[in-house]
Design a protein around this motif. Sequence first.
Motif, short mmCIF file in Angstrom:
data_model
loop_
_atom_site.label_atom_id
_atom_site.label_comp_id
_atom_site.label_asym_id
_atom_site.label_seq_id
_atom_site.Cartn_x
_atom_site.Cartn_y
_atom_site.Cartn_z
N TYR A 97 36.72 45.08 30.91
CA TYR A 97 38.12 45.05 31.34
C TYR A 97 38.36 43.96 32.38
O TYR A 97 37.44 43.43 32.98
CB TYR A 97 38.51 46.41 31.92
CG TYR A 97 37.76 46.77 33.18
CD1 TYR A 97 38.32 46.55 34.43
CD2 TYR A 97 36.48 47.31 33.13
CE1 TYR A 97 37.63 46.86 35.59
CE2 TYR A 97 35.78 47.62 34.27
CZ TYR A 97 36.36 47.39 35.51
OH TYR A 97 35.68 47.67 36.65
N ASP A 98 39.64 43.66 32.57
CA ASP A 98 40.08 42.69 33.56
C ASP A 98 40.35 43.45 34.86
O ASP A 98 41.30 44.24 34.93
CB ASP A 98 41.34 41.99 33.07
CG ASP A 98 41.84 40.91 34.02
OD1 ASP A 98 41.43 40.89 35.20
OD2 ASP A 98 42.66 40.09 33.58
N ALA A 99 39.53 43.23 35.86
CA ALA A 99 39.64 43.96 37.13
C ALA A 99 40.95 43.67 37.87
O ALA A 99 41.33 44.43 38.76
CB ALA A 99 38.45 43.64 38.02
N ASP A 100 41.64 42.60 37.50
CA ASP A 100 42.93 42.30 38.12
C ASP A 100 44.06 43.15 37.53
O ASP A 100 45.13 43.25 38.11
CB ASP A 100 43.28 40.82 37.94
CG ASP A 100 42.35 39.91 38.74
OD1 ASP A 100 41.83 40.36 39.79
OD2 ASP A 100 42.15 38.76 38.30
N LYS A 101 43.80 43.75 36.38
CA LYS A 101 44.84 44.53 35.70
C LYS A 101 44.61 46.04 35.72
O LYS A 101 45.56 46.81 35.66
CB LYS A 101 44.97 44.08 34.24
CG LYS A 101 45.50 42.67 34.09
CD LYS A 101 45.69 42.35 32.63
CE LYS A 101 46.27 40.95 32.46
NZ LYS A 101 46.48 40.63 31.04
N ALA B 73 41.72 49.34 37.12
CA ALA B 73 40.56 49.77 37.90
C ALA B 73 39.71 50.74 37.08
O ALA B 73 40.25 51.47 36.24
CB ALA B 73 41.01 50.44 39.19
N THR C 28 34.93 42.39 33.61
CA THR C 28 33.99 43.30 34.26
C THR C 28 33.60 44.39 33.27
O THR C 28 34.42 44.80 32.46
CB THR C 28 34.65 43.94 35.50
OG1 THR C 28 35.13 42.90 36.35
CG2 THR C 28 33.68 44.80 36.27
N GLY D 286 44.69 45.44 29.99
CA GLY D 286 43.57 44.89 30.74
C GLY D 286 42.21 45.23 30.13
O GLY D 286 41.21 44.62 30.49
#
Length: 69
Positions: free
Chosen positions: A46-50, A52, A2, A29
């Motif tokens: 960034y990785d939205a699972d890691k 915010a 994202t 992330g």
Amino acid sequence: MTTVKFQLEPLTCPSCIKKIEGKVGKIDGVEEVKVLFNSSKVKAVYDADKVAPEELRTVIEKLGYPVVA
């Protein structure tokens, strides 16, 4: 991945770039971070699972660079 963009108050020194990119880039992330000095913008991928986007914003503001948008 994202992408998020933050508008900062005007940056006053090029060393601000390294400070922001270094700190945000170390967050788990975050894949990529780029600070555009002339427009005072920060772009992060960034990785939205890691992580915010609010966490990224908080880190930037704790460094002393207010996010305006």
